[in-house]
Structures are given as structure tokens and as C-alpha cells.
Motif scaffolding. Sequence first.
Motif, PDB file in Angstrom:
ATOM      1  N   ILE A   1     -64.976 -16.334  29.077  1.00  0.00           N
ATOM      2  CA  ILE A   1     -63.722 -17.074  28.889  1.00  0.00           C
ATOM      3  C   ILE A   1     -63.744 -18.375  29.690  1.00  0.00           C
ATOM      4  O   ILE A   1     -63.326 -19.433  29.198  1.00  0.00           O
ATOM      5  CB  ILE A   1     -62.519 -16.203  29.299  1.00  0.00           C
ATOM      6  CG1 ILE A   1     -62.418 -14.987  28.379  1.00  0.00           C
ATOM      7  CG2 ILE A   1     -61.222 -17.006  29.250  1.00  0.00           C
ATOM      8  CD1 ILE A   1     -61.452 -13.931  28.849  1.00  0.00           C
ATOM      9  N   LEU A   2     -64.237 -18.307  30.911  1.00  0.00           N
ATOM     10  CA  LEU A   2     -64.333 -19.521  31.740  1.00  0.00           C
ATOM     11  C   LEU A   2     -65.246 -20.554  31.090  1.00  0.00           C
ATOM     12  O   LEU A   2     -64.952 -21.755  31.125  1.00  0.00           O
ATOM     13  CB  LEU A   2     -64.855 -19.165  33.136  1.00  0.00           C
ATOM     14  CG  LEU A   2     -63.840 -18.563  34.119  1.00  0.00           C
ATOM     15  CD1 LEU A   2     -64.538 -18.126  35.404  1.00  0.00           C
ATOM     16  CD2 LEU A   2     -62.738 -19.578  34.430  1.00  0.00           C
ATOM     17  N   ALA A   3     -66.341 -20.097  30.493  1.00  0.00           N
ATOM     18  CA  ALA A   3     -67.256 -21.021  29.816  1.00  0.00           C
ATOM     19  C   ALA A   3     -66.544 -21.709  28.655  1.00  0.00           C
ATOM     20  O   ALA A   3     -66.689 -22.924  28.455  1.00  0.00           O
ATOM     21  CB  ALA A   3     -68.484 -20.271  29.317  1.00  0.00           C
ATOM     22  N   GLY A   4     -65.758 -20.943  27.889  1.00  0.00           N
ATOM     23  CA  GLY A   4     -64.996 -21.533  26.789  1.00  0.00           C
ATOM     24  C   GLY A   4     -63.982 -22.539  27.276  1.00  0.00           C
ATOM     25  O   GLY A   4     -63.816 -23.620  26.695  1.00  0.00           O
TER      26      GLY A   4
ATOM     27  N   ALA B   1     -59.128 -15.932  22.062  1.00  0.00           N
ATOM     28  CA  ALA B   1     -59.811 -15.989  20.768  1.00  0.00           C
ATOM     29  C   ALA B   1     -59.788 -17.404  20.202  1.00  0.00           C
ATOM     30  O   ALA B   1     -60.791 -17.887  19.663  1.00  0.00           O
ATOM     31  CB  ALA B   1     -59.156 -15.016  19.784  1.00  0.00           C
ATOM     32  N   VAL B   2     -58.648 -18.091  20.320  1.00  0.00           N
ATOM     33  CA  VAL B   2     -58.527 -19.457  19.802  1.00  0.00           C
ATOM     34  C   VAL B   2     -59.439 -20.409  20.568  1.00  0.00           C
ATOM     35  O   VAL B   2     -60.119 -21.253  19.980  1.00  0.00           O
ATOM     36  CB  VAL B   2     -57.062 -19.928  19.867  1.00  0.00           C
ATOM     37  CG1 VAL B   2     -56.951 -21.406  19.524  1.00  0.00           C
ATOM     38  CG2 VAL B   2     -56.192 -19.110  18.907  1.00  0.00           C
ATOM     39  N   VAL B   3     -59.462 -20.277  21.896  1.00  0.00           N
ATOM     40  CA  VAL B   3     -60.305 -21.157  22.715  1.00  0.00           C
ATOM     41  C   VAL B   3     -61.781 -20.923  22.420  1.00  0.00           C
ATOM     42  O   VAL B   3     -62.543 -21.871  22.194  1.00  0.00           O
ATOM     43  CB  VAL B   3     -60.023 -20.938  24.215  1.00  0.00           C
ATOM     44  CG1 VAL B   3     -61.139 -21.542  25.066  1.00  0.00           C
ATOM     45  CG2 VAL B   3     -58.708 -21.588  24.606  1.00  0.00           C
ATOM     46  N   LEU B   4     -62.211 -19.669  22.412  1.00  0.00           N
ATOM     47  CA  LEU B   4     -63.627 -19.367  22.234  1.00  0.00           C
ATOM     48  C   LEU B   4     -64.102 -19.708  20.825  1.00  0.00           C
ATOM     49  O   LEU B   4     -65.214 -20.208  20.649  1.00  0.00           O
ATOM     50  CB  LEU B   4     -63.886 -17.885  22.532  1.00  0.00           C
ATOM     51  CG  LEU B   4     -63.696 -17.470  23.994  1.00  0.00           C
ATOM     52  CD1 LEU B   4     -63.858 -15.963  24.157  1.00  0.00           C
ATOM     53  CD2 LEU B   4     -64.685 -18.197  24.896  1.00  0.00           C
ATOM     54  N   SER B   5     -63.272 -19.460  19.819  1.00  0.00           N
ATOM     55  CA  SER B   5     -63.685 -19.790  18.446  1.00  0.00           C
ATOM     56  C   SER B   5     -63.805 -21.292  18.256  1.00  0.00           C
ATOM     57  O   SER B   5     -64.579 -21.754  17.407  1.00  0.00           O
ATOM     58  CB  SER B   5     -62.687 -19.217  17.434  1.00  0.00           C
ATOM     59  OG  SER B   5     -61.422 -19.831  17.559  1.00  0.00           O
ATOM     60  N   GLY B   6     -63.058 -22.061  19.049  1.00  0.00           N
ATOM     61  CA  GLY B   6     -63.097 -23.513  18.932  1.00  0.00           C
ATOM     62  C   GLY B   6     -64.359 -24.146  19.483  1.00  0.00           C
ATOM     63  O   GLY B   6     -64.660 -25.306  19.178  1.00  0.00           O
ATOM     64  N   VAL B   7     -65.110 -23.399  20.300  1.00  0.00           N
ATOM     65  CA  VAL B   7     -66.331 -23.972  20.889  1.00  0.00           C
ATOM     66  C   VAL B   7     -67.596 -23.322  20.331  1.00  0.00           C
ATOM     67  O   VAL B   7     -68.696 -23.716  20.682  1.00  0.00           O
ATOM     68  CB  VAL B   7     -66.319 -23.843  22.433  1.00  0.00           C
ATOM     69  CG1 VAL B   7     -65.181 -24.644  23.022  1.00  0.00           C
ATOM     70  CG2 VAL B   7     -66.217 -22.378  22.874  1.00  0.00           C
TER      71      VAL B   7
END
Length: 344
Positions: A156-159, A265-271
Motif C-alpha cells: 500500500i505504501l508503494a502505491g 484498491a483504487v490507489v493500487l489499481s491506478g499504478v
Amino acid sequence: MKAKLKFGFNLLLLVTILGVMYFFVRSSMMDILAEIKNTSAVVVFMVMALGTLYLWIEGRTVKEIAGNFQPDFSTKDGFFTVCYSGFYRIITFGAGTLISEVNFYRKSGLQLSQGVGVTTLHMVMYKFAILTYAIAGLIIQFSLFYDHAPNLIWVILAGIVMVFLIIAVLLALSVSINVQVLFVTISHKLFKRPTFRGIIDRCNTQIYSLRETVNSIIQDRTAFLRIYLWNLLKMLPWYVIPYVILVNNHPDIDFLLTFSFISFAVVLSGVIPTPAGIGSFEFVYMFLFGPLVGTVDAASSMLLYRFATFIWPFIIGFGYVMVQKRKDIQAELTELKNEKVKVE
């Protein structure tokens, strides 16, 4: 002759759109429609209401940005901007999302450079909002992740860091002419091929447009704050949807946990590099919600969530495009008739 070409092009485009629609319904909509049929009417209504509320608030968000250049640009225009780009996001597999948004602004009276700037700033402020919620969710759920899934914290931090870097680069380029000149100079030294040069030049134009937009808006000291707050507000309906779906079968489910999970989920899917987030969001959503409510309920909630946030704007956008195409074809038929009369 020109009228005939325009008429033929619009007719061909209309047939292509209808063909893509048929393919999409056959390949993607059947599972979603089956899930809607098996879901309580009350839940479906609430999910659709939340999806529509998001679109309306998003329309207001777009108005706050575009209204600086076109005072007549309304919340309704912003609403259809979102649906219009949502339609082209699906039929172009993500490639035409930003182009279609810029095109809508151009048709609404904005210059091309202004449309590019508004689109870019719209994206930046959206990422600011999802970043805010992801950070808040990580803080709230930190002890839970630390005890049960400590490795997930680093994912999550990476995202979050990736989204932050995207925002930081865009804003740095938008407010500093020196940074932009440095970007172009280094890029031209690294990339000599004409194809890459063309890409760099298009990026440079977008960056210049963004700086023009930002400089125009910051003359109003409260503008950025208003746009940021509208972006925060617009995400609430979307982030509430999983809880509304799941609480029926899981009455003990924690609201803040579902809220945090969907923000992750929104943050990680965006990257994750897939077209328009297609595929990456489903993977992250199932990864987070599967252990919480089981694979079957997680998949069911994901289908309903996707319908409200992905398919519903597409359906409205499809209706809007069909109305506009009908007007275009009627206008071109009239033009053809007038040309025929002149020839006779």
C-alpha cells in the motif's frame, strides 16, 4: 463532396460504436446483469443512486475547473463530460479517455490548450483525493495490517508513493518554467528518434497547458481548496458502495474497514499498468475483500461496484453520444440536400 465524406464518416463511426457495444454486452455485461437479477432491488437501487450521486458531484468538480475558462459551463455539462469520457474509455480500452474529455471541452467552447490543461488538472486533483483517503485508511487500519498482514503495508505504501510521485512531477512541471525547460532538454538528449521526439513534444504541450490552467486558477485563492474538497466529496459515494452491498449478508462487517479497502484498491489499481485500470482493479479488490467476506461475496460485490462506477457512466455516455450522432447525421443530410439543390 465534403458533406458526403462527413456523412459517411459519422455513419461508419456509428456502426462501429454499435458493433463494439454488441461485443461488450456479449462478453462483459452478462455476468453483471445476472448478479443484478440475483440482488435485492433495494440494494441495487442504493448502489445506482450512489453511482449517480458520484457522477453529479464529479460534474460539479469539473465545472469548478472548466468554469474558469467558459463561464457558461454548468454542472450538467460536467456530468456529461464524465459520462462521455467514460463511454470512450470502454470502447477504446482506455486509450481514448483523456482525448475524449479534451474533445468535449473543445465542443463546449474551450480552446484546445485549455481543454488539455483542464483535463490534466482534473486528473491531478482526483489523484490528490484518492491519495488522501488511502493515507487516512492506512493510518486507521495500521494495527490490523501490522498484526495480520504486515507485508501488505509495504504494498500500500508503494502505491501511495507512486501516486504521490505522479502528482509531484505534474505539479512541479506545471508551476516552474525552468523544470519544464530542463525536462525538454534532457529528453531531447536521451531520445533522438522522431517518434520519441513527437511524444516529448506532445507531453511538453500538455505540461505548458497545465501551467497555463494552474496560473489562471490560482488567481482565485480559494479555487484549489474548493476543487480539492469537491474531489474528496465525490469519492464518498463510490467508497460507501462495497459496505452497502456486503452489509446485507455480513451485518458485522466494519464500515471503516471496507472504506479503507476500497481506497487501497483504487490507489493500487491506478499504478498497475493495465488499460484504464481494467483487470488490475478486479485483482486488487478480490485480494483485499476475498479473505474478509469470502470469494463468492467479494466477486458479487465487485460486479455491482463495477456496474455503478464503470458501466453506468458508460450507459449514460452511450445515450449522449447517440443523441449527438443523430444530430450530426441529420445536419449532414440537410447539408447534402442543400448541395444537391445548388447543383440542380
